[in-house]
Design an enzyme around this catalytic site. Structure first.
Site, mmCIF file in Angstrom:
data_model
loop_
_atom_site.group_PDB
_atom_site.id
_atom_site.type_symbol
_atom_site.label_atom_id
_atom_site.label_comp_id
_atom_site.label_asym_id
_atom_site.label_seq_id
_atom_site.Cartn_x
_atom_site.Cartn_y
_atom_site.Cartn_z
ATOM 1 N N LYS A 116 -73.735 -115.256 -0.153
ATOM 2 C CA LYS A 116 -75.031 -115.733 -0.664
ATOM 3 C C LYS A 116 -74.823 -116.749 -1.802
ATOM 4 O O LYS A 116 -75.566 -117.718 -1.919
ATOM 5 C CB LYS A 116 -75.883 -114.560 -1.154
ATOM 6 C CG LYS A 116 -76.461 -113.716 -0.021
ATOM 7 C CD LYS A 116 -77.667 -114.395 0.609
ATOM 8 C CE LYS A 116 -78.440 -113.616 1.610
ATOM 9 N NZ LYS A 116 -77.841 -113.126 2.798
ATOM 10 N N LYS A 198 -71.880 -114.282 14.186
ATOM 11 C CA LYS A 198 -72.607 -113.174 14.812
ATOM 12 C C LYS A 198 -74.060 -113.572 14.970
ATOM 13 O O LYS A 198 -74.535 -114.509 14.325
ATOM 14 C CB LYS A 198 -72.502 -111.933 13.933
ATOM 15 C CG LYS A 198 -72.951 -112.206 12.513
ATOM 16 C CD LYS A 198 -73.037 -110.974 11.651
ATOM 17 C CE LYS A 198 -73.512 -111.359 10.266
ATOM 18 N NZ LYS A 198 -74.344 -110.495 9.551
ATOM 19 N N LYS A 201 -80.515 -113.107 11.768
ATOM 20 C CA LYS A 201 -81.927 -113.458 11.647
ATOM 21 C C LYS A 201 -82.112 -114.830 11.035
ATOM 22 O O LYS A 201 -83.058 -115.538 11.343
ATOM 23 C CB LYS A 201 -82.637 -112.432 10.750
ATOM 24 C CG LYS A 201 -83.025 -111.175 11.493
ATOM 25 C CD LYS A 201 -83.718 -110.186 10.559
ATOM 26 C CE LYS A 201 -82.813 -109.023 10.260
ATOM 27 N NZ LYS A 201 -83.098 -108.244 9.103
HETATM 28 P P1 TYM Z 1 -80.005 -106.289 8.209
HETATM 29 O O1 TYM Z 1 -81.485 -106.383 8.081
HETATM 30 O O2 TYM Z 1 -79.204 -107.525 7.971
HETATM 31 O O3 TYM Z 1 -79.617 -105.755 9.642
HETATM 32 C C1 TYM Z 1 -80.212 -104.585 10.175
HETATM 33 C C2 TYM Z 1 -79.197 -103.827 11.010
HETATM 34 O O4 TYM Z 1 -78.735 -104.649 12.100
HETATM 35 C C3 TYM Z 1 -77.307 -104.701 12.081
HETATM 36 N N1 TYM Z 1 -76.869 -106.044 12.561
HETATM 37 C C4 TYM Z 1 -75.939 -106.227 13.502
HETATM 38 N N2 TYM Z 1 -75.191 -105.355 14.201
HETATM 39 C C5 TYM Z 1 -74.333 -105.856 15.111
HETATM 40 N N3 TYM Z 1 -74.196 -107.198 15.369
HETATM 41 C C6 TYM Z 1 -74.924 -108.119 14.683
HETATM 42 N N4 TYM Z 1 -74.807 -109.413 14.973
HETATM 43 C C7 TYM Z 1 -75.835 -107.648 13.695
HETATM 44 N N5 TYM Z 1 -76.709 -108.250 12.839
HETATM 45 C C8 TYM Z 1 -77.332 -107.252 12.153
HETATM 46 C C9 TYM Z 1 -76.907 -104.476 10.632
HETATM 47 O O5 TYM Z 1 -75.585 -104.011 10.535
HETATM 48 C C10 TYM Z 1 -77.939 -103.440 10.214
HETATM 49 O O6 TYM Z 1 -77.526 -102.154 10.622
HETATM 50 N N6 TYM Z 1 -78.605 -104.164 3.910
HETATM 51 C C11 TYM Z 1 -79.186 -103.892 5.216
HETATM 52 C C12 TYM Z 1 -80.555 -103.223 5.139
HETATM 53 C C13 TYM Z 1 -80.593 -101.949 4.387
HETATM 54 C C14 TYM Z 1 -79.992 -100.710 4.759
HETATM 55 C C15 TYM Z 1 -80.330 -99.788 3.745
HETATM 56 C C16 TYM Z 1 -79.201 -100.328 5.855
HETATM 57 C C17 TYM Z 1 -81.238 -101.743 3.207
HETATM 58 N N7 TYM Z 1 -81.082 -100.457 2.806
HETATM 59 C C18 TYM Z 1 -79.886 -98.463 3.798
HETATM 60 C C19 TYM Z 1 -78.758 -98.988 5.902
HETATM 61 C C20 TYM Z 1 -79.113 -98.084 4.886
HETATM 62 C C21 TYM Z 1 -79.350 -105.217 5.950
HETATM 63 O O7 TYM Z 1 -79.485 -106.242 5.349
HETATM 64 O O8 TYM Z 1 -79.455 -105.101 7.301
#
Ligand code: TYM
Length: 335
Positions: A116, A198, A201
């Protein structure tokens, strides 16, 4: 919903845009499988999105969309706690206490923070630095042991474990150690269609299949996936970008279809155009029902409000119990 279940699960997804196949196969697929047997808390991480200063007008439609997409993928708000992070006020209190146990050096070393800083050097705020602390607060507040996430969240989970252990050590045992979870397998990383990085979003949009993409968009994106002229001799080692296409096929296509293309590859007779057409159709068939269901739910504000209220009630009940214990072991009780 408690005792007879296998254990506590917590996970979250940021409401920064449309969900994609990475979110589905990295996280949501596990949520849906876990909801029957575990005591589950799934959340829309709206506070985490504020670290990158979104347009506040986008918050509501984005939160509604992520909730609707989770439900369209098969989550049942009656079986799990499906809630919004900002509705659980206790999160802020635990985040504050955990911040005293998190060190600047370790936070600065976090991969997502460094990314970031590189992408937005003008917006290196303290919330961004302490992003893993807020995530640990989400998980520990529900005293979860299992956290279904994709591979990109592994480091955050390691940090959550460190904060939990530090807290337990300093003040007294409150938190179980949380572990990243994916049904008996390694954590998943769904690659982009361009063979690099990967699905995501916010970056790599043309190489990402969103759950909201229409059939034609999916076909166009898949047909643009990087390939080459194909192997000229049998059993040639596979380049990464071709292995990625096979990896994507394994997510949505039938085993016999994959076996056929693998065989064609090994015989050096594969036609990537046909393979991509097949992959596109299998992705269309996978995404279309989710997209249609989401559309039906997304604008039903009355229903979504009920979901959020019910979810917040469940999440806050367990959060309040945790915070009682936290304050007690920390000595924050004066009468
Ligand atoms: P976020 O919003 O970026 O992604 C949500 C979930 O999707 C998974 N993910 C992927 N898995 C496999 N391949 C990909 N290309 C891919 N892109 C996204 C992420 O691993 C995630 O599981 N910090 C977290 C949100 C969060 C959270 C939490 C997660 C906030 N508090 C507590 C678990 C527990 C995040 O930004 O995920």
């Amino acid at each position: 919903m408690e005792n007879r279940k296998k254990g506590r699960v917590m996970s979250g997804i940021r409401s920064t845009g449309f969900l994609h196949l990475g979110n589905y196969f990295g996280a949501i697929r596990n949520y849906v499988r876990m909801q029957e047997e575990y005591d589950c808390f799934f959340m829309v991480a709206d506070i985490h999105t504020l670290t990158t200063h979104p347009d506040t007008k986008e918050l509501k439609p984005n939160v509604h969309r992520v909730l609707a997409e989770n439900i369209a993928c098969g989550l049942d708000p009656e079986k799990v706690a499906l809630y919004c992070q900002s509705h659980v006020f206790e999160t802020a209190e635990l985040y504050l206490y955990l911040n005293m146990l998190a060190y600047k050096g370790e936070l600065e070393k976090t991969t997502t923070f460094k990314d970031k800083v590189r992408q937005h050097p003008e917006n290196v705020n303290a919330g961004l630095l302490t992003y893993p602390v807020l995530m640990a607060a989400d998980i520990l507040l529900q005293r979860a042991s299992y956290v279904p996430v994709g591979k990109d969240q592994e480091q955050h989970l390691e940090m959550s474990r460190n904060f939990a252990n530090r807290f337990n050590h300093r003040y007294g045992e409150v938190f179980p150690e949380p572990y990243a979870f994916n049904f008996g397998e390694d954590l998943v990383k769904v690659p982009g269609l361009d063979g690099s990085g990967k699905m995501s979003k916010s970056e790599n949009q043309n190489a990402t299949i969103f759950l909201a993409d229409d059939d034609e968009t999916i076909r166009k994106k898949v047909m643009k996936a990087k390939t080459d002229a194909g192997p000229t001799t049998p059993n040639t080692p596979m380049p990464d970008y071709i292995a990625n296409i096979f990896g994507l096929m394994k997510l949505v296509s039938a085993p016999e279809v994959i076996a056929r293309y693998e065989n064609d590859y090994n015989q050096a007779v594969i036609r990537y155009g046909d393979m991509k057409k097949q992959l596109a159709e299998d992705m269309v068939n996978f995404v279309a029902p989710i997209r249609e269901k989401t559309e039906a739910i997304r604008n039903d504000e009355v229903y979504l409000r009920r979901v959020m209220e019910l979810g917040a009630e469940k999440a806050r009940k367990s959060a309040a119990e945790t915070m009682e214990k936290v304050r007690e072991v920390m000595g924050l009780k004066y009468y």
